[in-house]
Design a protein around this motif. Sequence first.
Motif, PDB file in Angstrom:
ATOM      1  N   MET A  12       0.838  -1.191   0.000  1.00  0.00           N
ATOM      2  CA  MET A  12       0.000   0.000   0.000  1.00  0.00           C
ATOM      3  C   MET A  12       0.876   1.245   0.000  1.00  0.00           C
ATOM      4  SD  MET A  12      -2.969   1.126   2.692  1.00  0.00           S
ATOM      5  CE  MET A  12      -1.820   1.386   4.049  1.00  0.00           C
ATOM      6  N   GLU A  13       0.564   2.197  -0.864  1.00  0.00           N
ATOM      7  CA  GLU A  13       1.340   3.417  -0.965  1.00  0.00           C
ATOM      8  C   GLU A  13       0.861   4.426   0.072  1.00  0.00           C
ATOM      9  OE1 GLU A  13       1.894   6.600  -4.475  1.00  0.00           O
ATOM     10  OE2 GLU A  13       2.524   4.552  -4.984  1.00  0.00           O
ATOM     11  N   VAL A  14       1.817   4.997   0.801  1.00  0.00           N
ATOM     12  CA  VAL A  14       1.491   5.966   1.851  1.00  0.00           C
ATOM     13  C   VAL A  14       2.464   7.137   1.766  1.00  0.00           C
ATOM     14  CG1 VAL A  14       0.545   4.222   3.411  1.00  0.00           C
ATOM     15  CG2 VAL A  14       2.968   4.811   3.557  1.00  0.00           C
ATOM     16  N   VAL A  15       2.071   8.248   2.382  1.00  0.00           N
ATOM     17  CA  VAL A  15       2.947   9.407   2.500  1.00  0.00           C
ATOM     18  C   VAL A  15       3.261   9.594   3.974  1.00  0.00           C
ATOM     19  CG1 VAL A  15       3.182  11.894   2.174  1.00  0.00           C
ATOM     20  CG2 VAL A  15       1.997  10.517   0.449  1.00  0.00           C
ATOM     21  N   ASN A  16       4.549   9.623   4.298  1.00  0.00           N
ATOM     22  CA  ASN A  16       4.989   9.782   5.690  1.00  0.00           C
ATOM     23  C   ASN A  16       5.852  11.020   5.843  1.00  0.00           C
ATOM     24  OD1 ASN A  16       5.413   6.279   5.561  1.00  0.00           O
ATOM     25  ND2 ASN A  16       3.845   7.280   6.796  1.00  0.00           N
ATOM     26  N   ASP A  17       5.926  11.520   7.070  1.00  0.00           N
ATOM     27  CA  ASP A  17       6.879  12.581   7.367  1.00  0.00           C
ATOM     28  C   ASP A  17       8.291  12.019   7.271  1.00  0.00           C
ATOM     29  OD1 ASP A  17       4.936  14.538   7.926  1.00  0.00           O
ATOM     30  OD2 ASP A  17       4.764  13.881  10.012  1.00  0.00           O
ATOM     31  N   LEU A  68       9.608  17.799   5.470  1.00  0.00           N
ATOM     32  CA  LEU A  68       9.671  16.998   4.253  1.00  0.00           C
ATOM     33  C   LEU A  68       8.796  15.752   4.376  1.00  0.00           C
ATOM     34  CD1 LEU A  68      13.487  17.121   3.395  1.00  0.00           C
ATOM     35  CD2 LEU A  68      11.640  18.325   2.216  1.00  0.00           C
ATOM     36  N   LYS A  69       8.305  15.298   3.226  1.00  0.00           N
ATOM     37  CA  LYS A  69       7.482  14.093   3.148  1.00  0.00           C
ATOM     38  C   LYS A  69       8.181  13.063   2.267  1.00  0.00           C
ATOM     39  CE  LYS A  69       3.964  16.159   5.264  1.00  0.00           C
ATOM     40  NZ  LYS A  69       3.455  15.731   6.595  1.00  0.00           N
ATOM     41  N   ILE A  70       7.830  11.793   2.462  1.00  0.00           N
ATOM     42  CA  ILE A  70       8.375  10.737   1.610  1.00  0.00           C
ATOM     43  C   ILE A  70       7.260   9.759   1.263  1.00  0.00           C
ATOM     44  CG2 ILE A  70       9.126   9.299   3.571  1.00  0.00           C
ATOM     45  CD1 ILE A  70      11.629   8.609   1.777  1.00  0.00           C
ATOM     46  N   VAL A  71       7.226   9.344   0.000  1.00  0.00           N
ATOM     47  CA  VAL A  71       6.215   8.391  -0.478  1.00  0.00           C
ATOM     48  C   VAL A  71       6.796   6.989  -0.356  1.00  0.00           C
ATOM     49  CG1 VAL A  71       4.743   7.710  -2.401  1.00  0.00           C
ATOM     50  CG2 VAL A  71       5.362  10.130  -2.099  1.00  0.00           C
ATOM     51  N   GLN A  72       6.059   6.090   0.309  1.00  0.00           N
ATOM     52  CA  GLN A  72       6.551   4.744   0.563  1.00  0.00           C
ATOM     53  C   GLN A  72       5.476   3.716   0.215  1.00  0.00           C
ATOM     54  OE1 GLN A  72       9.785   4.879   3.648  1.00  0.00           O
ATOM     55  NE2 GLN A  72       8.075   5.532   4.911  1.00  0.00           N
ATOM     56  N   ASN A  73       5.891   2.487   0.044  1.00  0.00           N
ATOM     57  CA  ASN A  73       4.959   1.382  -0.152  1.00  0.00           C
ATOM     58  C   ASN A  73       5.211   0.367   0.952  1.00  0.00           C
ATOM     59  OD1 ASN A  73       3.782  -1.175  -1.074  1.00  0.00           O
ATOM     60  ND2 ASN A  73       3.409  -0.093  -2.997  1.00  0.00           N
ATOM     61  N   PRO A 105       9.401   0.409 -10.022  1.00  0.00           N
ATOM     62  CA  PRO A 105       8.375   0.787  -9.038  1.00  0.00           C
ATOM     63  C   PRO A 105       8.929   1.658  -7.910  1.00  0.00           C
ATOM     64  CG  PRO A 105       8.208  -1.551  -9.577  1.00  0.00           C
ATOM     65  CD  PRO A 105       9.491  -1.065 -10.168  1.00  0.00           C
ATOM     66  N   ILE A 106      10.171   1.388  -7.489  1.00  0.00           N
ATOM     67  CA  ILE A 106      10.785   2.188  -6.430  1.00  0.00           C
ATOM     68  C   ILE A 106      11.210   3.548  -6.981  1.00  0.00           C
ATOM     69  CG2 ILE A 106      12.524   2.241  -4.625  1.00  0.00           C
ATOM     70  CD1 ILE A 106      10.511  -0.009  -4.367  1.00  0.00           C
ATOM     71  N   SER A 138       8.191  11.446  -4.433  1.00  0.00           N
ATOM     72  CA  SER A 138       8.690  12.110  -3.221  1.00  0.00           C
ATOM     73  C   SER A 138       9.331  13.449  -3.559  1.00  0.00           C
ATOM     74  CB  SER A 138       9.708  11.217  -2.510  1.00  0.00           C
ATOM     75  OG  SER A 138       9.101  10.052  -1.990  1.00  0.00           O
ATOM     76  N   VAL A 139      10.128  13.468  -4.616  1.00  0.00           N
ATOM     77  CA  VAL A 139      10.793  14.711  -5.022  1.00  0.00           C
ATOM     78  C   VAL A 139       9.757  15.759  -5.423  1.00  0.00           C
ATOM     79  CG1 VAL A 139      12.325  15.760  -6.738  1.00  0.00           C
ATOM     80  CG2 VAL A 139      12.921  13.557  -5.693  1.00  0.00           C
ATOM     81  N   LYS A 140       8.782  15.354  -6.217  1.00  0.00           N
ATOM     82  CA  LYS A 140       7.739  16.290  -6.660  1.00  0.00           C
ATOM     83  C   LYS A 140       6.902  16.784  -5.489  1.00  0.00           C
ATOM     84  CE  LYS A 140       7.222  14.651 -11.426  1.00  0.00           C
ATOM     85  NZ  LYS A 140       6.316  14.010 -12.416  1.00  0.00           N
TER      86      LYS A 140
END
Length: 242
Positions: free
Chosen positions: A1-6, A13-18, A73-74, A81-83
């Motif tokens: 599942m794709e999530v956005v975390n601090d 800053l935020k980072i997009v993770q799976n 995919p990564i 995340s950069v965007k």
Amino acid sequence: MEVVNDLLNYNNLKIVQNTDWFNFSLDSVLLANFVKVNNKQKIIDFCSGNAPIPLFLSTKTKAKIIGVELQKPIFDLAVKSVKLNKLEDQISIINVDVKTLSKIYETDTFDLITCNPPYFKYDNNDNINDNVIKAIARHEIKLNLEDIFKCARKILKNNGKIAIVHKTDRLIDIIFYMKNNNLEPKRLQFIYPFSDSKSNLVIIEGAKNAKPGLIVEKGIIVHNKDGSYTNEILKIFNGGTK
């Protein structure tokens, strides 16, 4: 599942993770904290994953940073995340194999390479994770230490540096392949889970065609006896400002 975390407490800053694959680890935070950067460097990050190290480094320097991630995919997560952080002018993510970088960039291009690589040696008989993305990220299936340092030797400038975080029990291998590729170990830092533990991680920096002379930095202890993070780690989590 794709999530956005601090991204910890780094400038919001935020980072997009799976969560089905992996999340960025303490290793990346420690490596970004270890390296010395300035605004004039050309920086490239091998094995970028979803780009935690380029994101961390963007809080320490205004220099341009390139992240290299093989797995599409990564790579896609890294681009998101950069965007999301509106850092496209500073951070570029490319979807290529590290082993091909010497064909893309000229010799003596970069001042600094960072790398949080796959940690585990790979044998065809090994029982590895059924999840291919996890397996490639954790085992030397597509990239090994020799590959990393061969590439570093070609694309680093003279006296340019490569900094790598790895398992402590691979330290001799790291030094061997560094020196085989004219990369002289210059700085070293051991990481300890607890004050009475053996080191489980090491961060080492080598410089291309440099003179011998190794500095062993003060070690970092991650946890207090009760399992909580030490003040030093909490400071790093806050971008080194707490």
